[in-house]
Design an enzyme around this catalytic site. Structure first.
Site, short mmCIF file in Angstrom:
data_model
loop_
_atom_site.label_atom_id
_atom_site.label_comp_id
_atom_site.label_asym_id
_atom_site.label_seq_id
_atom_site.Cartn_x
_atom_site.Cartn_y
_atom_site.Cartn_z
N HIS A 88 30.55 -27.93 18.22
CA HIS A 88 31.51 -28.68 17.41
C HIS A 88 30.83 -29.22 16.14
CE1 HIS A 88 34.22 -32.26 16.62
NE2 HIS A 88 35.08 -31.25 16.64
N ASP A 113 38.12 -28.56 16.32
CA ASP A 113 38.48 -29.54 17.34
C ASP A 113 39.13 -28.88 18.55
OD1 ASP A 113 37.47 -31.43 15.60
OD2 ASP A 113 39.39 -32.40 15.20
#
Length: 142
Positions: free
Chosen positions: A65, A116
């Protein structure tokens, strides 16, 4: 006016808008979870910063991420302060654990939404190991 929270808000710093959306995505894929509490200080990469070798699969999700956010910051179209990953809002839907980023998002919002989304789905697929929460960052994340 004074606002008082019974949920321990003094522990949780104010979060930028996109991080709140990321929090909601995790809640979608892991119903009943408390992402701001559970993931803000997990392993070497979940939360602020990140260095060293991820301690487990969940920490690898967080590193990926972080790496995804780093890619968006390198895109010249997304370099303005309004487009940085931590504040850029995007549109998405959640239905029974399935996340869909809206086709109406602009290029920067779409990229951030997909970062996300990928991370939230990754979190849902790997175990949460309590022993890797609030680890000794200095000794274990080199």
């Amino acid at each position: 006016a004074v606002c008082v929270s019974l949920l321990g808000a003094s522990i949780i710093p104010p979060q930028p808008l996109d991080l709140l959306q990321f929090n909601e995505m995790i809640e979608c894929t892991i119903p009943g979870s408390f992402p701001l509490l559970d993931y803000m200080d997990y392993g070497c990469y979940c939360g602020t910063g990140g260095r060293g070798t991820p301690v487990d699969a969940l920490d690898r999700c967080c590193k990926e991420h972080d790496d995804c956010y780093a890619q968006i910051k390198e895109n010249p179209k997304c370099s303005s302060l309004l487009n940085v990953p931590y504040v850029k809002q995007y549109s998405y839907t959640c239905s029974e654990g399935n996340l869909t980023c809206s086709a109406d998002n602009d290029e920067c919002a779409a990229f951030i939404c997909n970062c996300d989304r990928t991370a939230a789905l990754c979190f849902a697929e790997v175990p949460y190991k309590r022993r890797n929460f609030r680890i000794d960052y200095k000794s274990r994340c080199q």
